[in-house]
Design a protein around this motif. Structure first.
Motif, PDB file in Angstrom:
ATOM      1  N   PHE A  74       0.825  -1.208   0.000  1.00  0.00           N
ATOM      2  CA  PHE A  74       0.000   0.000   0.000  1.00  0.00           C
ATOM      3  C   PHE A  74       0.862   1.262   0.000  1.00  0.00           C
ATOM      4  N   LEU A  75       1.904   1.281   0.811  1.00  0.00           N
ATOM      5  CA  LEU A  75       2.806   2.428   0.829  1.00  0.00           C
ATOM      6  C   LEU A  75       3.550   2.539  -0.502  1.00  0.00           C
ATOM      7  N   GLN A  76       3.896   1.418  -1.063  1.00  0.00           N
ATOM      8  CA  GLN A  76       4.579   1.383  -2.354  1.00  0.00           C
ATOM      9  C   GLN A  76       3.725   2.054  -3.433  1.00  0.00           C
ATOM     10  N   VAL A  77       2.448   1.714  -3.484  1.00  0.00           N
ATOM     11  CA  VAL A  77       1.527   2.308  -4.466  1.00  0.00           C
ATOM     12  C   VAL A  77       1.367   3.800  -4.214  1.00  0.00           C
ATOM     13  N   TYR A  78       1.209   4.155  -2.956  1.00  0.00           N
ATOM     14  CA  TYR A  78       0.986   5.561  -2.598  1.00  0.00           C
ATOM     15  C   TYR A  78       2.204   6.420  -2.919  1.00  0.00           C
ATOM     16  N   LEU A  79       3.396   5.943  -2.583  1.00  0.00           N
ATOM     17  CA  LEU A  79       4.609   6.707  -2.855  1.00  0.00           C
ATOM     18  C   LEU A  79       4.836   6.884  -4.356  1.00  0.00           C
ATOM     19  N   THR A  80       4.543   5.832  -5.116  1.00  0.00           N
ATOM     20  CA  THR A  80       4.678   5.912  -6.573  1.00  0.00           C
ATOM     21  C   THR A  80       3.773   6.986  -7.142  1.00  0.00           C
ATOM     22  N   TRP A  81       2.565   7.037  -6.625  1.00  0.00           N
ATOM     23  CA  TRP A  81       1.596   8.039  -7.094  1.00  0.00           C
ATOM     24  C   TRP A  81       2.053   9.453  -6.709  1.00  0.00           C
ATOM     25  N   LEU A  82       2.591   9.610  -5.503  1.00  0.00           N
ATOM     26  CA  LEU A  82       3.084  10.927  -5.076  1.00  0.00           C
ATOM     27  C   LEU A  82       4.189  11.418  -6.004  1.00  0.00           C
ATOM     28  N   PHE A  83       5.077  10.512  -6.394  1.00  0.00           N
ATOM     29  CA  PHE A  83       6.141  10.913  -7.315  1.00  0.00           C
ATOM     30  C   PHE A  83       5.579  11.280  -8.679  1.00  0.00           C
ATOM     31  N   LYS A  84       4.675  10.454  -9.196  1.00  0.00           N
ATOM     32  CA  LYS A  84       4.128  10.702 -10.536  1.00  0.00           C
ATOM     33  C   LYS A  84       3.316  11.985 -10.598  1.00  0.00           C
ATOM     34  N   THR A  85       2.775  12.409  -9.458  1.00  0.00           N
ATOM     35  CA  THR A  85       1.994  13.653  -9.423  1.00  0.00           C
ATOM     36  C   THR A  85       2.822  14.822  -8.885  1.00  0.00           C
ATOM     37  N   SER A  86       4.155  14.619  -8.829  1.00  0.00           N
ATOM     38  CA  SER A  86       5.104  15.676  -8.449  1.00  0.00           C
ATOM     39  C   SER A  86       4.853  16.251  -7.059  1.00  0.00           C
ATOM     40  N   GLN A  87       4.338  15.438  -6.156  1.00  0.00           N
ATOM     41  CA  GLN A  87       4.146  15.867  -4.763  1.00  0.00           C
ATOM     42  C   GLN A  87       5.387  15.471  -3.950  1.00  0.00           C
ATOM     43  N   HIS A  88       6.515  16.102  -4.279  1.00  0.00           N
ATOM     44  CA  HIS A  88       7.798  15.680  -3.728  1.00  0.00           C
ATOM     45  C   HIS A  88       7.931  15.964  -2.234  1.00  0.00           C
ATOM     46  N   ASP A  89       7.391  17.087  -1.781  1.00  0.00           N
ATOM     47  CA  ASP A  89       7.445  17.380  -0.345  1.00  0.00           C
ATOM     48  C   ASP A  89       6.689  16.328   0.452  1.00  0.00           C
TER      49      ASP A  89
END
Length: 520
Positions: free
Chosen positions: A212-227
């Protein structure tokens, strides 16, 4: 014609199942549950693989459940092979039921499937108390996998009290939510998948499964939510970080993997955590190699990462990685790392400091002045006979003129490194003779060490067994020796591996049906 073929195939499947049951008498079923379950699964997978849409596959599994329920009357309730097969059936059924809405369960053919499922459960399967089947039975009875109101609120990101969110997530085994996330992603319902993955990742129970964290982190990167990405990885340990990157390797591009590894590394360095840092740096460097990163870009990123380091020991994994990738072109950067570590205000114990000196000498084995300074500093720290011999041998060697054009480092780097080294010298033997050097070194050694090895120290024969080339190689200690520290750190942090208690391998649990996600 297609419908007639489907009916004919179902009839053939039922005949095969009946033949399988007939082949095993009641006594054979009790004694050969493993063999029966193996044959049963092969048969189900063979027929289910012919279906290209959910409904025919669901019908295959419905028939399979009926025949397995008949066989179960002869099995003991605690048989592992039976429970494993039942779990496979339950998870495969659940994955197919994800394709149907709540309203579908009140219409044919789902209405008939519900009646059949409940009948099998009540008459035979319920007594086995299989956790996966019990969960599917509850969901079927409640109107399907999507009928839970709290789940609908999570997917729509409604304002739901945290207690209700946690109650919903904790009410099912994590594998069921994992299959839901997979389904939502395959249908390109990304916002719903991320909402569910985020809630599961933050749940104390489901959050132990890194998917679940893996999916969420991937999405954060793809949507440029780096902070937000850096904030989410702040509490992640090194082992979990490596697990996530390796799990994503077959699914995502190297650019994304590198970005995640960079975020993980930055947090590890900032925390001063050496736990699995060597492995994380290795993965980071391999990804750079696969992407053919330029030398300047790699060294620039390395410098940026090391700015956040709070543990002196973190230089050693980077030295190994840089030398592995760049070879001689990385020597100057590695020397700078060592010099900066010695000149920093970070805590540095005697063992680590001695290893840094040996590393510098190993990086510059042909620079006699540097090697002499390093050997003397190692002696000051260790005060051993071997360290003394190394100093003595290096100062016996004739002085050499330094030629900057033959050095792997620039002149200013060498000068700054020597300045850092010389500030820690107890005395500077630059204008001394060899006798004065020997006298002052022996004064620093304890009487016990000197008296115990006096003959060895004064004996000149040992000098003949050394040569100048060997001196530098013996002084230098491969930085991989720091791996022992990493091993100890892993043992100390073993209890922190909260994410690896009981990860459910859904691929091994479910029957091997063709992927319906790609055809939806």
């Amino acid at each position: 014609m297609a419908e007639e073929g489907s009916v004919y195939e179902l009839e053939g499947f039922e005949k095969q199942l009946q033949s399988l049951l007939t082949r095993y008498s009641s006594d054979e079923l009790r004694g050969n549950s493993k063999l029966f379950c193996s044959d049963f699964c092969k048969l189900v997978e063979e027929y289910a693989s012919r279906g290209q849409v959910p409904l025919p596959q669901l019908r295959i599994l419905e028939i399979s459940l009926c025949y397995f329920a008949r066989a179960c009357t002869f099995f003991p309730s605690n048989c592992d092979h039976v429970l494993h097969t039942l779990s496979s059936l339950a998870l495969s059924l659940f994955e197919l039921l994800l394709f149907f809405d709540q309203k579908d369960f009140h219409q044919e053919p789902l209405k008939q499937f519900t009646l059949t499922f409940q009948e099998c459960h009540q008459l035979a399967l319920g007594r086995l108390q299989n956790v996966h089947l019990l969960q599917v039975e509850r969901l079927v009875r409640g109107g399907g996998p999507w009928a839970v109101p709290a789940l609908q609120a999570i997917l729509s990101e409604s304002n739901l009290p945290q207690s209700e969110v946690d109650g919903c997530i904790s009410s099912e085994m994590p594998v069921f939510f994992e299959l839901r996330v997979h389904y939502l992603l395959s249908c390109e319902r990304v916002s719903e998948a991320m909402a569910l993955a985020k809630c599961c990742a933050r749940n104390p129970t489901a959050g132990q499964h890194l998917f679940f964290l893996q999916v969420y982190l991937t999405w954060l990167f793809k949507t440029s939510q780096h902070d937000r990405l850096h904030k989410e990885v702040a509490e992640l340990n090194g082992k979990d970080a490596i697990h996530i990157i390796c799990s994503l390797e077959c699914e995502e591009k190297d650019e994304l993997l590198l970005a995640l590894s960079r975020a993980f590394l930055s947090q590890q360095l900032r925390k001063g955590d050496m736990y699995y840092l060597c492995d994380l740096v290795f993965i980071w460097s391999k990804l750079h190699s696969r992407l053919n990163t330029s030398k300047n870009a790699l060294l620039g990123e390395s410098r940026q990462l090391m700015l956040s380091a709070t543990n002196v020991n973190s230089i050693f994994p980077f030295i190994r990685a840089i030398l592995k990738v760049l070879g001689e072109d990385g020597i100057q950067f590695c020397v700078e790392l060592c010099a900066n570590a010695l000149g920093s205000c970070l805590p540095c114990d005697v063992i680590t400091k001695s290893l840094i000196y040996k590393t510098i000498a190993g990086l510059l084995p042909d620079d006699l002045e540097v090697c002499r300074a390093c050997a003397l500093l190692v002696f000051f720290l260790e005060r051993t006979v071997e360290a003394y011999k190394m100093v003595y041998l290096l100062y016996m060697h004739p002085d050499q003129e330094y030629h900057v054009e033959h050095s792997p480092i620039r002149n200013h780097v060498r000068f700054e490194t020597l300045q850092v080294l010389k500030k820690d010298l107890y005395f500077d033997p630059e204008f001394w003779n060899l006798i004065a050097l020997r006298t002052n070194c022996l004064k620093l050694m304890s009487e016990k060490v000197v008296s115990g090895a006096l003959e060895e120290i004064m004996e000149d024969k040992w000098i003949l067994s050394y040569c100048t080339k060997e001196v530098a190689s013996q002084l230098s200690t491969p930085v991989c020796q720091k791996g022992s520290k990493d091993t100890a750190a892993r043992k100390r942090n073993h209890k922190e591996d909260r994410h690896h208690k009981a990860d459910t391998d859904t691929a091994s649990k479910r029957l091997k049906l063709p992927s319906l996600r790609q055809r939806h």
